[in-house]
Scaffold this motif. Structure first.
Motif, mmCIF file in Angstrom:
data_model
loop_
_atom_site.group_PDB
_atom_site.id
_atom_site.type_symbol
_atom_site.label_atom_id
_atom_site.label_comp_id
_atom_site.label_asym_id
_atom_site.label_seq_id
_atom_site.Cartn_x
_atom_site.Cartn_y
_atom_site.Cartn_z
ATOM 1 N N CYS A 70 0.827 -1.209 0.000
ATOM 2 C CA CYS A 70 0.000 0.000 0.000
ATOM 3 C C CYS A 70 0.860 1.259 0.000
ATOM 4 O O CYS A 70 2.033 1.248 0.382
ATOM 5 C CB CYS A 70 -0.937 0.015 1.213
ATOM 6 N N PHE A 71 0.235 2.331 -0.453
ATOM 7 C CA PHE A 71 0.830 3.667 -0.479
ATOM 8 C C PHE A 71 -0.256 4.616 0.001
ATOM 9 O O PHE A 71 -1.312 4.725 -0.637
ATOM 10 C CB PHE A 71 1.265 3.996 -1.910
ATOM 11 N N VAL A 72 -0.045 5.288 1.137
ATOM 12 C CA VAL A 72 -1.063 6.181 1.703
ATOM 13 C C VAL A 72 -0.344 7.434 2.199
ATOM 14 O O VAL A 72 0.186 7.469 3.300
ATOM 15 C CB VAL A 72 -1.838 5.511 2.866
ATOM 16 N N LYS A 73 -0.329 8.469 1.352
ATOM 17 C CA LYS A 73 0.414 9.673 1.699
ATOM 18 C C LYS A 73 -0.282 10.928 1.172
ATOM 19 O O LYS A 73 -0.954 10.886 0.128
ATOM 20 C CB LYS A 73 1.828 9.616 1.114
ATOM 21 N N GLN A 74 -0.080 12.041 1.882
ATOM 22 C CA GLN A 74 -0.545 13.348 1.421
ATOM 23 C C GLN A 74 0.539 13.942 0.529
ATOM 24 O O GLN A 74 1.331 14.779 0.943
ATOM 25 C CB GLN A 74 -0.832 14.257 2.615
ATOM 26 N N VAL A 75 0.565 13.467 -0.706
ATOM 27 C CA VAL A 75 1.599 13.881 -1.645
ATOM 28 C C VAL A 75 0.960 14.152 -3.005
ATOM 29 O O VAL A 75 -0.244 14.000 -3.188
ATOM 30 C CB VAL A 75 2.688 12.792 -1.786
ATOM 31 N N GLU A 76 1.773 14.540 -3.962
ATOM 32 C CA GLU A 76 1.287 14.798 -5.304
ATOM 33 C C GLU A 76 0.963 13.491 -6.019
ATOM 34 O O GLU A 76 1.478 12.426 -5.683
ATOM 35 C CB GLU A 76 2.335 15.586 -6.083
ATOM 36 N N MET A 77 0.112 13.598 -7.040
ATOM 37 C CA MET A 77 -0.290 12.413 -7.791
ATOM 38 C C MET A 77 0.907 11.680 -8.382
ATOM 39 O O MET A 77 0.915 10.444 -8.455
ATOM 40 C CB MET A 77 -1.255 12.813 -8.915
ATOM 41 N N LYS A 78 1.914 12.435 -8.793
ATOM 42 C CA LYS A 78 3.073 11.827 -9.448
ATOM 43 C C LYS A 78 3.735 10.801 -8.534
ATOM 44 O O LYS A 78 4.228 9.758 -8.994
ATOM 45 C CB LYS A 78 4.075 12.916 -9.840
ATOM 46 N N ASP A 79 3.762 11.083 -7.230
ATOM 47 C CA ASP A 79 4.381 10.144 -6.288
ATOM 48 C C ASP A 79 3.636 8.815 -6.267
ATOM 49 O O ASP A 79 4.246 7.744 -6.190
ATOM 50 C CB ASP A 79 4.420 10.752 -4.886
ATOM 51 N N ALA A 80 2.299 8.882 -6.310
ATOM 52 C CA ALA A 80 1.504 7.650 -6.339
ATOM 53 C C ALA A 80 1.732 6.889 -7.643
ATOM 54 O O ALA A 80 1.840 5.655 -7.644
ATOM 55 C CB ALA A 80 0.024 7.984 -6.163
ATOM 56 N N CYS A 81 1.833 7.628 -8.750
ATOM 57 C CA CYS A 81 2.071 6.986 -10.046
ATOM 58 C C CYS A 81 3.440 6.305 -10.068
ATOM 59 O O CYS A 81 3.585 5.187 -10.580
ATOM 60 C CB CYS A 81 1.968 8.012 -11.165
ATOM 61 N N ASN A 82 4.443 6.987 -9.517
ATOM 62 C CA ASN A 82 5.777 6.398 -9.447
ATOM 63 C C ASN A 82 5.754 5.118 -8.612
ATOM 64 O O ASN A 82 6.402 4.119 -8.959
ATOM 65 C CB ASN A 82 6.769 7.389 -8.828
ATOM 66 N N TRP A 83 5.017 5.165 -7.496
ATOM 67 C CA TRP A 83 4.947 3.988 -6.629
ATOM 68 C C TRP A 83 4.311 2.820 -7.361
ATOM 69 O O TRP A 83 4.797 1.682 -7.278
ATOM 70 C CB TRP A 83 4.150 4.312 -5.366
ATOM 71 N N MET A 84 3.218 3.054 -8.094
ATOM 72 C CA MET A 84 2.565 1.976 -8.826
ATOM 73 C C MET A 84 3.490 1.377 -9.877
ATOM 74 O O MET A 84 3.535 0.151 -10.062
ATOM 75 C CB MET A 84 1.269 2.490 -9.474
ATOM 76 N N CYS A 85 4.246 2.241 -10.561
ATOM 77 C CA CYS A 85 5.180 1.741 -11.567
ATOM 78 C C CYS A 85 6.272 0.888 -10.924
ATOM 79 O O CYS A 85 6.623 -0.187 -11.438
ATOM 80 C CB CYS A 85 5.802 2.911 -12.319
ATOM 81 N N GLU A 86 6.812 1.360 -9.807
ATOM 82 C CA GLU A 86 7.841 0.586 -9.111
ATOM 83 C C GLU A 86 7.277 -0.740 -8.612
ATOM 84 O O GLU A 86 7.962 -1.778 -8.664
ATOM 85 C CB GLU A 86 8.405 1.401 -7.935
ATOM 86 N N PHE A 87 6.041 -0.715 -8.134
ATOM 87 C CA PHE A 87 5.428 -1.954 -7.650
ATOM 88 C C PHE A 87 5.279 -2.953 -8.797
ATOM 89 O O PHE A 87 5.610 -4.139 -8.647
ATOM 90 C CB PHE A 87 4.071 -1.669 -7.024
ATOM 91 N N LYS A 88 4.804 -2.466 -9.943
ATOM 92 C CA LYS A 88 4.624 -3.380 -11.062
ATOM 93 C C LYS A 88 5.960 -3.969 -11.507
ATOM 94 O O LYS A 88 6.053 -5.169 -11.821
ATOM 95 C CB LYS A 88 3.957 -2.673 -12.230
ATOM 96 N N LYS A 89 6.998 -3.143 -11.503
ATOM 97 C CA LYS A 89 8.325 -3.626 -11.894
ATOM 98 C C LYS A 89 8.848 -4.691 -10.934
ATOM 99 O O LYS A 89 9.646 -5.541 -11.313
ATOM 100 C CB LYS A 89 9.303 -2.446 -11.959
ATOM 101 N N SER A 90 8.406 -4.629 -9.674
ATOM 102 C CA SER A 90 8.906 -5.575 -8.667
ATOM 103 C C SER A 90 8.225 -6.930 -8.729
ATOM 104 O O SER A 90 8.678 -7.884 -8.086
ATOM 105 C CB SER A 90 8.700 -4.989 -7.260
ATOM 106 N N LEU A 91 7.149 -7.043 -9.493
ATOM 107 C CA LEU A 91 6.377 -8.284 -9.513
ATOM 108 C C LEU A 91 7.082 -9.371 -10.326
ATOM 109 O O LEU A 91 7.670 -9.087 -11.374
ATOM 110 C CB LEU A 91 4.989 -8.028 -10.110
ATOM 111 N N PRO A 92 7.015 -10.608 -9.871
ATOM 112 C CA PRO A 92 7.582 -11.705 -10.669
ATOM 113 C C PRO A 92 6.701 -12.004 -11.870
ATOM 114 O O PRO A 92 5.538 -11.586 -11.939
ATOM 115 C CB PRO A 92 7.591 -12.867 -9.674
ATOM 116 N N GLY A 93 7.230 -12.710 -12.829
ATOM 117 C CA GLY A 93 6.439 -13.089 -13.995
ATOM 118 C C GLY A 93 5.286 -14.006 -13.623
ATOM 119 O O GLY A 93 5.354 -14.742 -12.643
#
Length: 517
Positions: A361-384
């Protein structure tokens, strides 16, 4: 009517005089003692902090020094690069040890000490620092053994130097600029962070993150000595998310040492320090109530809301991500980035055997870009071979959201394929979130045990347990949970379907379409 500066200054002087009188009356000097007796006392104080307290600071020794207090002082003294927390229960003398005893002991041991103390305000920091300043100024035995310390012209409250400048003390509020602190070539080599949290900061995770950044980016870099750099943080853990928990999350034990001491045994009420009794803590539980007493003395904060309770949360080790039937990442979008704004909440839930698992999870009072970056990093971390769907509530969509997603995707080299979820008009948010209650009651909700100490997780739990009619607390995380779980529920297989050999998915191509190669 606000006090004048002159009146505040006079009150500060009056308080210092009281501390000075206490220090002057604390010890006596035996005029008949031999030089050998004096030198033996000094040498023993260098190696025995318990003896130092009893001998030079008896007014702070109403009870024997506890083993945990002596242990912590030893950890600091024997590690010139110590970074850590005196996370002791309320009333266990954290401030006395971190702001008086330990700095004084380091000085007695022969170290040159440039001590800086930071608190929630400069006034509070000056008040805390004036205790050790008064000891150096007026304690008869200290003066007898180590000489006069007060340097006329360099002895203002909150900013002082001893005659030989072997001890320098400065006080700072958290908002005060600390970059570039120095006295000649000397720079700080010991910081104490004390009494930093206030009701305002505890209710403001964004401000706590800012305070953590000040400590990391401003305070620590002031210490440029190659061999001596110590940071002490004194506070009990009375809330789920604090500046210290954020720092602990970023700098895991033992890199930053967490010396946590509970004030008493919750079963027997046996105290950790003999200054208190078991009856004292029993009385405190009666007077304060169990939740408040456990939070202040035992670092245990249990949340019990009117609808949701932390007791219903089950923590577990996650199954292999490839074993989940499908994973949903739901983003609750927040446009603004300030202390009052909503949270950008991304909650990743997985479905396995009709159970729902909070994966990350990602739960922060931050800009949208930070949430988008987190989702991209999460997807990159997933195994095939992981089936995942990224989604958001479609009513929040606009070109700015699209721009942030596309920039993050380009930067990280991934494609989220994020999709909008339509919510029927007139849907009541509270009513939707309350639909999660049966899932908790029927033990179908599990949280990733590896997330337990993370501030994002704890903020989500705080928001969940605050859900009730009329509440004005943020609800972004539980709102995202409800969307994700309701989507996953469409892919559950009933026991009746399983017996008849029914398919695990109610729609045929979803699994194939979102499989990561």
């Amino acid at each position: 009517m606000a006090k004048s500066q002159r009146k505040r200054d006079q009150e500060k002087v009056d308080e210092y005089i009281k501390r000075l009188e206490l220090a002057r009356s604390a010890t006596t000097v035996d005029v008949h003692e031999t030089l050998t007796d004096k030198m033996n006392r000094i040498q023993r104080a260098k190696t025995d902090v318990k003896y130092l307290v009893k001998t030079y600071l008896p007014h702070y020794a109403e009870a024997e020094s506890a083993d945990f207090q002596i242990e912590f002082a030893g950890l600091v003294a024997h590690n010139p690069l110590f970074m850590g927390f005196a996370e002791w229960g309320r009333g266990l003398a954290k401030s006395v040890w971190c702001n008086i005893i330990i700095p004084l002991w380091l000085w007695v041991r022969g170290e040159d000490v440039f001590f800086c103390l930071m608190s929630d305000s400069k006034e509070r920091a000056e008040e805390l620092l004036s205790d050790i300043q008064a000891e150096l100024d007026g304690n008869p035995l200290l003066i007898n053994d180590f000489g006069e310390q007060k340097a006329d012209g360099d002895w203002t409250i909150g900013n002082f130097k001893t005659i030989d400048q072997r001890f320098i003390g400065m006080a700072f509020g958290i908002k005060k600029k600390v970059r570039g602190i120095r006295v000649g070539k000397r720079r700080p080599n010991l910081w104490s962070i004390d009494d930093l949290e206030t009701p305002d900061t505890i209710g403001n995770p964004k401000r706590m993150r800012k305070q953590a950044e000040i400590i990391e980016r401003d305070v620590i870099p002031t210490m440029t000595n190659k061999h001596h750099r110590r940071l002490l943080y004194a506070n009990n853990r009375f809330a789920r998310v604090m500046t210290q928990t954020i720092l602990q999350e970023r700098h895991p034990h033992p890199k930053w040492f967490v010396h946590q001491i509970k004030a008493y045994n919750k079963v027997t009420h046996e105290p950790a320090w003999d200054y208190y009794t078991a009856d004292y803590y029993r009385q405190q539980e009666d007077n304060m109530g169990i939740p408040a007493a456990y939070a202040e003395y035992l670092h245990e904060t249990k949340l019990e809301g009117k609808i949701f309770s932390e007791d219903k949360i089950q923590w577990c080790k996650l199954p292999d991500l490839r074993d989940f039937e499908i994973i949903i990442s739901h983003w609750d979008i927040a446009y603004t980035n300030n202390e009052d704004s909503d949270y950008n909440a991304v909650r990743v839930w997985g479905l396995k055997d009709r159970r729902f698992y909070l994966i990350d999870c990602f739960v922060k009072q931050v800009e949208m870009k930070d949430a988008c970056n987190w989702m991209c990093e999460f997807k990159k971390s997933l195994p095939g071979g992981v089936n995942i769907l990224f989604q958001y509530e479609s009513q929040f969509w606009n070109k700015e959201v699209q721009r942030n997603i596309e920039e993050a995707e380009d930067e990280h080299g991934v494609f989220l394929n994020i999709m909008g979820v339509d919510i029927p008009r007139g849907t009541n948010k509270l009513g939707r979130i309350i639909r999660l209650v049966p899932y908790f009651q029927n033990s179908r909700i599990y949280y990733n045990i590896e997330l337990k100490s993370q501030s994002d997780t704890q903020i989500g739990i705080i928001q969940l347990c605050a859900i009730e009619e009329g509440s004005d607390e943020h609800d972004d995380a539980p709102d995202a949970d409800q969307y994700a779980i309701s989507t996953l529920d469409k892919y559950t297989t009933s026991s009746r379907q399983e017996k008849s050999g029914g398919k695990p998915f109610k729609t045929g191509k979803m699994k194939h379409r979102y499989e990561i190669p």
